[in-house]
Design an enzyme around this catalytic site. Sequence first.
Site, PDB file in Angstrom:
ATOM      1  CE1 TYR A  64     -15.445  56.149  27.153  1.00 23.71           C
ATOM      2  CE2 TYR A  64     -17.224  57.459  28.050  1.00 23.71           C
ATOM      3  CZ  TYR A  64     -16.420  56.358  28.103  1.00 23.71           C
ATOM      4  OH  TYR A  64     -16.577  55.457  29.107  1.00 23.71           O
TER       5      TYR A  64
ATOM      6  CE  LYS B 230      -2.591  47.815  25.275  1.00 20.26           C
ATOM      7  NZ  LYS B 230      -1.736  46.930  26.022  1.00 20.26           N
TER       8      LYS B 230
ATOM      9  CG  ASP C 274      -1.447  46.433  29.240  1.00 20.95           C
ATOM     10  OD1 ASP C 274      -1.218  47.513  28.678  1.00 20.95           O
ATOM     11  OD2 ASP C 274      -0.747  45.426  29.058  1.00 20.95           O
TER      12      ASP C 274
ATOM     13  CG  ASP D 160     -15.360  55.142  31.905  1.00 24.41           C
ATOM     14  OD1 ASP D 160     -15.680  55.237  33.105  1.00 24.41           O
ATOM     15  OD2 ASP D 160     -16.171  54.816  31.019  1.00 24.41           O
TER      16      ASP D 160
END
Length: 400
Positions: free
Chosen positions: A149, A215, A264, A288
């Site tokens: 971002y 992640k 995930d 987000d």
Amino acid sequence: MAEKITVNNGILNVPDHPIIPLIEGDGVGVDITPVMTTVVDAAVAKASGGKKKIEWKPILAGEKAIAKTNELLPQESIDAIQEYVVSIKGPLTTPVGGGFRSLNVTLRQVLDLYACVRPVKWYPGIPNPMKQPEKLNVKIFRENTEDVYAGIEWDAGSAEANKLIEFVASMGKKIRPNSAVGIKPISEFGSKRIVRAAIHNAMKYGLSKVTLVHKGNIMKFTEGGFRKWGYEAAKEFSNTVTEEEVAKGASAEGKIIVNDRIADSMFQQLLLRPDEYQVLATMNLNGDYLSDAAAAQTGGLGIAPGANINYQTGVALFEATHGTAPKYAGQDKVNPGSLLLSAVMMLRYMDWKTAADLVENAFQKTIDQKIVTYDLSRQMEGAQEVRCSEFGDAIIRNMD
Ligand code: NAP
């Protein structure tokens, strides 16, 4: 006389008549923002016996700013948010097309509002897709200034993208020709300060679990770095213990347990074992996705509140999390819940707890009475559909 809120060492000093900058917002901003200020004014007056009152200071951003100043985000508005410490905003249009960055992203970055705080819980009676929506009650602390971002990206075929592709090739890594490329910066500084904010919040509200979401199994240095620095930040607190240490026999008595989950898997966990999580610390993109997914689970996408905060400067911008819903603009139709509950967060941040409770309890009571706007009434049996302003009026009546 109205005065500015001031900050001393990150502690807010809120006068009885604070000046609070207000961005009405585009689209349905004209509908929801006056409802929010009316409800908040009523709650503050009632809670303080008329002693306290917010002086709303309208400031410009978005379409109204373009119309009046030819600028989307006038410097004067940015300065006011900084100077008056606590502000609140309706939704803003992000013009589609090259050259424009989201105003929301810009505000967060320019003011270094590094913590995007999104509490997600179910309000009984709100239609939702889950069997046991009450089991989810989390606060998401999303890092707001880094990650993909950060806006460091170049179009496919541009001189900059090609130069970067060549540079990467010189370091032995291959990017397919004619790719668009972006950079994902994750710093020790940024990671540690969001994790510290999450832990401080857990301490403030007596919560006992903080989960680092990442992640890092795939992006070892960026997301893996976030995990590593997150645990290092947790170690700075004497009252934290890691899940791993507890598994090895350490006592968790009176401590905040810090653990981590792969992003995930976190989505699955929130669906399957939501009650095992309390505070989540995330990087920008994961946060987000996760905050909207969690809000959907409680049926709360239209009413989910949010804030962007820098806990060191104290500067905080509270906001409706939905967009401008332009097709409903000016119809006095949409749900003002998101902005209202963001105002509840704002009152708590100002330590005006009684007023915050008055609004939140009256909101719940209004839902209990099945008095709701169109979005909820279409999913609720026996609901009484009311206009945006009538929903606000019902909330004020329910403060008695
Ligand atoms: P949106 O404005 O959130 O609207 C999408 C749909 O969500 C609406 O058509 C409506 O659904 C429902 N909705 C949104 N707010 C609601 C409310 N208060 N009460 C009841 N229902 C509500 O999303 P969008 O159409 O994708 O975006 C429109 C503009 O908003 C874009 O310019 C976008 O960039 C901007 N945006 C701003 C923010 C922000 O300022 N924080 C956030 C997101 C998007 P139904 O049609 O089913 O009734």
